[in-house]
Design a protein around this motif. Structure first.
Motif, mmCIF file in Angstrom:
data_model
loop_
_atom_site.group_PDB
_atom_site.id
_atom_site.type_symbol
_atom_site.label_atom_id
_atom_site.label_comp_id
_atom_site.label_asym_id
_atom_site.label_seq_id
_atom_site.Cartn_x
_atom_site.Cartn_y
_atom_site.Cartn_z
ATOM 1 N N ALA A 211 -1.485 -7.617 -15.683
ATOM 2 C CA ALA A 211 -2.125 -7.501 -14.378
ATOM 3 C C ALA A 211 -2.256 -6.053 -13.934
ATOM 4 N N ALA A 212 -1.234 -5.242 -14.250
ATOM 5 C CA ALA A 212 -1.251 -3.858 -13.786
ATOM 6 C C ALA A 212 -2.051 -2.940 -14.703
ATOM 7 N N SER A 213 -2.319 -3.381 -15.929
ATOM 8 C CA SER A 213 -3.025 -2.526 -16.882
ATOM 9 C C SER A 213 -4.521 -2.778 -16.921
ATOM 10 N N ALA A 214 -4.954 -4.006 -16.618
ATOM 11 C CA ALA A 214 -6.350 -4.385 -16.806
ATOM 12 C C ALA A 214 -7.278 -3.623 -15.873
ATOM 13 N N ARG A 215 -8.484 -3.325 -16.385
ATOM 14 C CA ARG A 215 -9.546 -2.708 -15.588
ATOM 15 C C ARG A 215 -10.835 -3.502 -15.804
ATOM 16 N N SER A 225 0.888 -10.511 -7.460
ATOM 17 C CA SER A 225 -0.061 -10.274 -6.374
ATOM 18 C C SER A 225 -0.830 -8.983 -6.623
ATOM 19 N N PRO A 226 -2.033 -8.860 -6.039
ATOM 20 C CA PRO A 226 -2.780 -7.605 -6.188
ATOM 21 C C PRO A 226 -1.985 -6.403 -5.707
ATOM 22 N N THR A 227 -1.218 -6.575 -4.632
ATOM 23 C CA THR A 227 -0.428 -5.464 -4.100
ATOM 24 C C THR A 227 0.630 -5.027 -5.100
ATOM 25 N N LEU A 228 1.364 -5.976 -5.661
ATOM 26 C CA LEU A 228 2.402 -5.647 -6.641
ATOM 27 C C LEU A 228 1.794 -4.981 -7.869
ATOM 28 N N ALA A 229 0.695 -5.519 -8.356
ATOM 29 C CA ALA A 229 0.043 -4.930 -9.529
ATOM 30 C C ALA A 229 -0.354 -3.491 -9.262
ATOM 31 N N GLU A 230 -0.855 -3.240 -8.064
ATOM 32 C CA GLU A 230 -1.283 -1.881 -7.718
ATOM 33 C C GLU A 230 -0.089 -0.937 -7.665
ATOM 34 N N VAL A 231 1.024 -1.390 -7.078
ATOM 35 C CA VAL A 231 2.212 -0.535 -6.984
ATOM 36 C C VAL A 231 2.792 -0.258 -8.361
ATOM 37 N N VAL A 232 2.894 -1.287 -9.188
ATOM 38 C CA VAL A 232 3.412 -1.096 -10.540
ATOM 39 C C VAL A 232 2.541 -0.107 -11.306
ATOM 40 N N ARG A 233 1.232 -0.276 -11.185
ATOM 41 C CA ARG A 233 0.296 0.619 -11.875
ATOM 42 C C ARG A 233 0.458 2.061 -11.374
ATOM 43 N N ASP A 234 0.624 2.221 -10.080
ATOM 44 C CA ASP A 234 0.747 3.566 -9.505
ATOM 45 C C ASP A 234 2.051 4.231 -9.940
ATOM 46 N N VAL A 235 3.146 3.491 -9.902
ATOM 47 C CA VAL A 235 4.441 4.044 -10.320
ATOM 48 C C VAL A 235 4.412 4.398 -11.808
ATOM 49 N N ALA A 236 3.785 3.551 -12.605
ATOM 50 C CA ALA A 236 3.669 3.840 -14.036
ATOM 51 C C ALA A 236 2.883 5.122 -14.268
#
Length: 300
Positions: A211-215, A225-236
């Motif tokens: 979820a956090a890697s896909a574009r 959730s979209p929010t969690l995916a965005e945060v994980v992606r940003d922290v990564a």
């Protein structure tokens, strides 16, 4: 890899193990050879705790792990589970009577080609049998030298207390990740009794990475959730790592938050993913990143 006492029964292990479930069931010509290569690479990287169960592949996974350890048994902390059985209608049930505990252990020892299981878990409790009876039979296995330490999986806090009163419990295995945090209700009991926690699916069964890697981000995946995916992606992105490594590091750092030993067992059938997971053991998320992840993962 840094080590930690897993519970208070004298078992010390590296802070990350390997879940072997995904290595079961392959019928490809090189499936077993590739799976054994993953286990050997894990040992080479300092991963010692190997987790399997008599349920996985109908016992085939235990046989595979036993083959992998044929020349390297002393390098591994070998863990397996019992108690989930196939019902006459093809479903799954649980069995925990004393006779079955003894029979299941003997069968696992044979498949694993070993004389002793380092950590023996009750995979799921039998609601028709008092947990004291099940753990009492498991304790007899310790006395007999067939098992070194005892663990529980998928149980309640009351079950942990009742079991621990019969014999010290080294570890509770439970699902724990940014998308599955129900086990946190039991963690105060674990802290009080000195029981370690072994999270399975610590990366949200792969959903967080996907979820956090896909574009662009795909629709709802594995409860992310979209929010969690965005945060994980940003922290990564900030740490220069993959989202799955962030998810794994968050679980590992919960040891400090909850003051319990935490040894996640991410599973994989690929050496490159194994190496990424092991690298996450050295990843330290700053307090701000931890707070963002924890807040974003709360149920809404």
């Amino acid at each position: 890899m840094r080590t930690t006492p897993l519970g208070s029964t004298g078992l010390t292990v590296p802070i990350q193990g390997l879940g072997c479930m995904r290595l079961a069931g392959s019928r490809a010509p090189d499936g077993d050879r590739d799976a054994i290569a993953v286990i050997h690479r894990a040992l080479d990287l300092g991963v010692r705790l190997l987790d399997t169960a008599d349920l996985y592949g109908g016992g085939r996974n235990e046989t595979l792990v036993g083959r992998a350890l044929r020349q390297r048994r002393d390098e591994a902390v070998l863990c397996t589970k019992f108690g989930v059985v196939t019902t006459p209608n093809g479903g799954l049930g649980a069995r925990g009577d004393a006779a079955y505990v003894r029979a299941a252990c003997e069968a696992s020892l044979t498949r694993l080609a070993t004389d002793v299981i380092d950590l023996y878990y009750l995979h799921d409790r039998d609601p028709t049998v008092p947990i004291e009876e099940t753990v009492g039979a498991m304790a007899e296995l310790v006395t007999a030298g067939k098992v070194r330490h005892l663990g529980l999986s998928n149980v309640t806090g009351a079950d942990v207390r009742a079991a621990h009163a019969v014999h010290p419990i080294a570890a509770l295995q439970a699902q724990w990740s940014l998308v599955s945090r129900e086990v946190e209700e039991i963690l105060p009991v674990c802290r009080e009794l000195g029981v370690g926690v072994v999270p399975y699916c610590p990366q949200g069964a792969g959903g967080l990475n996907l979820a956090a890697s896909a574009r662009p981000r795909p629709p709802h995946i594995a409860g992310v959730s979209p929010t969690l995916a965005e945060v994980v992606r940003d922290v990564a992105r900030q740490h220069g790592v993959r989202p799955g490594q962030v998810a794994l590091a968050w679980v590992q750092q919960q040891a400090e938050v909850w003051q319990v030993a935490v040894v996640p067992i991410p599973g994989t059938s690929r050496i490159d993913h194994l190496e990424e997971n092991v690298a996450a053991a050295a990843l330290t998320l700053d307090p701000a990143a931890l707070s963002r992840l924890t807040t974003a993962s709360r149920p809404h």
